[in-house]
Design a protein around this motif. Sequence first.
Motif: not given
Length: 424
Positions: A30, A32, A62, A64, A281, A285, A373-374, A378, A391
């Motif tokens: 991933y 971002y 997301a 992180n 997000a 990403g 990204g979303a 996760v 990531e």
Amino acid sequence: MDHFLYRDGILHAEDVPLTEIAAQVGTPVYVYSAATLLRHYRLFDEALAWGPHLVCYAVKAASNVAILKLLGDAGAGMDVVSEGEYRRARAAGVPGERIVFSGVGKTEAEMRHVLADGVRQINLESEPEMRQLSRIAAEMGVEVPVTVRVNPDVDAKTHEKISTGKSENKFGIPIAKAREVYREIAALPGLRVVGIDVHIGSQLVDLEPFRLAYRKVADLTEALRADGHAIERLDLGGGLGIPYARSNLAPPVPMDYGQVIRDEVGHLGCEIEIEPGRLIAGNAGILLTRTIFVKEGEGRDFLIVDAAMNDLIRPAMYGAHHDIEPVREPAPGSVRRPYDIVGPVCESGDTFAKGRDMVPLGAGDLIAFRSAGAYGAVMASEYNSRPLVPEVLVSGDDMAVIRARPSFEEMISRDTIPEWLNTP
């Protein structure tokens, strides 16, 4: 808008070519864009500039810690739904007074932790929950700010698995019962009513369901104030959708959403809280993957890539669409052909797209899944004993691995063989 653009024939994340990230980190991975994350947060912040407000990023989109720190340092609050998400927000340096604790099944341990460490408010979802929280707060000698999540029975017109505001959904209490519930809260020790909470679903592409829900919240606010409750905050949830397919019409923008909020509840003088996640997000990403094989099937060709449903489960779970692009820019007018784009996991559901028109690709070619990204990293898992996807965060021409790919040894070492299996 995002910051993933072709430059000199190569798709970049801001100023970093994706080919460089793939070479350094491997695939799947991933990636971002910090600039996109910040831009989207600020759009919401600007949309509510007409009054007191707090934009609480929905951590579940997301989570992180680097992403949370980036947004927290910009002034964002956090909306969390578990102790783990709360701990991530605190590890990112977000103070407790900017963290809202939501979720339909908070445990006693979670309640005790956030009360001890500090929280802006707890959004209550049921009568048993409010009674348990009252008992714990009284035992700890604290008073906790609370709202009640009301279910307005409004159809968000979104996917059934992410709709949360209809009467058959598990979230919140029926809005018709709210005055009775608030009356009970007022008599309980350790709880201080500060507002109302509502959230009707995710990936909404029409503002009318928001308008209908917020109109009901406005009526409820006036009724509760008449009952003597201090309604100072309105937590209006999130859910604004993003354009997963760039060929489709774009969903409403944050400024239009902010105007709906102002139209329906702006006259109440309340502080407004919102909880966007996907729109902050989602387009910030991409999932970068590499083709392993091109397989000719009967009546169709397959692109078999090294990403799989354990890395990005949205297509398998929701039938979700992601635009998919080659990292090397196709020449203008390139002939395209349909491919089924699939992963290596031993499931027919490990399919990202069927009959997707792509320029011809070969083994080793890099492709990017946009708008990942979303609810991407996760929701990733280690199914088929595939190490968790890493990531990377990019800012300008800087890049950093913000979660490393574990080795097979690290993954397997978490398992423990009981002593009795080693006994001859």
